[in-house]
Design a protein around this motif. Structure first.
Motif, PDB file in Angstrom:
ATOM      1  N   TYR A   1       0.858  -1.184   0.000  1.00  0.00           N
ATOM      2  CA  TYR A   1       0.000   0.000   0.000  1.00  0.00           C
ATOM      3  C   TYR A   1       0.892   1.232   0.000  1.00  0.00           C
ATOM      4  O   TYR A   1       2.049   1.175   0.411  1.00  0.00           O
TER       5      TYR A   1
ATOM      6  N   SER B   1      -3.880  -0.581  -2.693  1.00  0.00           N
ATOM      7  CA  SER B   1      -4.636   0.653  -2.513  1.00  0.00           C
ATOM      8  C   SER B   1      -3.674   1.817  -2.350  1.00  0.00           C
ATOM      9  O   SER B   1      -2.565   1.651  -1.829  1.00  0.00           O
ATOM     10  N   ILE B   2      -4.116   2.988  -2.793  1.00  0.00           N
ATOM     11  CA  ILE B   2      -3.381   4.235  -2.595  1.00  0.00           C
ATOM     12  C   ILE B   2      -4.274   5.104  -1.715  1.00  0.00           C
ATOM     13  O   ILE B   2      -5.342   5.534  -2.132  1.00  0.00           O
TER      14      ILE B   2
ATOM     15  N   GLU C   1       0.005   1.782  -9.193  1.00  0.00           N
ATOM     16  CA  GLU C   1      -1.344   1.233  -9.088  1.00  0.00           C
ATOM     17  C   GLU C   1      -1.324  -0.282  -9.247  1.00  0.00           C
ATOM     18  O   GLU C   1      -2.086  -0.984  -8.579  1.00  0.00           O
ATOM     19  N   ASP C   2      -0.441  -0.789 -10.112  1.00  0.00           N
ATOM     20  CA  ASP C   2      -0.309  -2.236 -10.293  1.00  0.00           C
ATOM     21  C   ASP C   2       0.362  -2.904  -9.092  1.00  0.00           C
ATOM     22  O   ASP C   2       0.000  -4.010  -8.708  1.00  0.00           O
TER      23      ASP C   2
ATOM     24  N   THR D   1       0.486  -1.807  -5.875  1.00  0.00           N
ATOM     25  CA  THR D   1      -0.199  -1.663  -4.593  1.00  0.00           C
ATOM     26  C   THR D   1      -1.655  -2.118  -4.668  1.00  0.00           C
ATOM     27  O   THR D   1      -2.279  -2.067  -5.712  1.00  0.00           O
TER      28      THR D   1
ATOM     29  N   LEU E   1       2.795   6.293 -12.088  1.00  0.00           N
ATOM     30  CA  LEU E   1       1.528   6.123 -11.384  1.00  0.00           C
ATOM     31  C   LEU E   1       0.867   4.797 -11.752  1.00  0.00           C
ATOM     32  O   LEU E   1       0.377   4.083 -10.880  1.00  0.00           O
ATOM     33  N   ARG E   2       0.883   4.426 -13.031  1.00  0.00           N
ATOM     34  CA  ARG E   2       0.320   3.128 -13.449  1.00  0.00           C
ATOM     35  C   ARG E   2       1.082   1.978 -12.784  1.00  0.00           C
ATOM     36  O   ARG E   2       0.479   1.011 -12.330  1.00  0.00           O
TER      37      ARG E   2
END
Length: 129
Positions: A37, A71-72, A66-67, A69, A62-63
């Protein structure tokens, strides 16, 4: 385990001479079914550490995050209050991790950071503790 990736670890993952070692430690964690996370604040701090990079590169990072984790997390008033009340032992990233129920915060810093009663801190700078 739920592991919070701090901005220092994210930066090391992208720019450190030890990034391969950190990648291997993260892969080992994934094999043990640990979950990663981070927060919008940590990503913002990462972009500050990276300096001038292009829009496309930021989108790519950022992509990737997102992959990586599950959740952000957002920064909210409760995390800010926690950091204010515990400022001697807790930075804002640790406050977010504590609020969100993380088991550990992963950092990559030269200075030593103490663990909290409900949150362990693992430093990748020298060795994993």
């Amino acid at each position: 385990m739920k592991l919070y990736l701090s901005s220092s670890v994210l930066f090391a993952l992208l720019r450190s001479s030890r990034k391969t070692k950190i990648q291997n430690l993260l892969f080992e964690s994934l094999e043990k079914h640990d979950r990663f996370y981070t927060s919008a604040l940590s990503i913002f701090l990462l972009f500050q550490l990276l300096g001038e990079i292009g829009f496309e590169k930021k989108k790519q990072i950022l992509r990737y995050l997102e992959d990586l984790t599950d959740s952000i997390f957002d920064l909210d008033t409760e995390a800010v209050r926690t950091e204010i009340f515990m400022s001697e032992t807790c930075d804002i990233e640790m406050a977010i991790a504590l609020k969100e129920g993380m088991d550990s915060v992963l950092v990559d810093l030269e200075r030593e950071i103490s663990s909290l009663p409900l949150l362990s801190v693992r430093n990748f700078f020298w060795e994993t503790k």
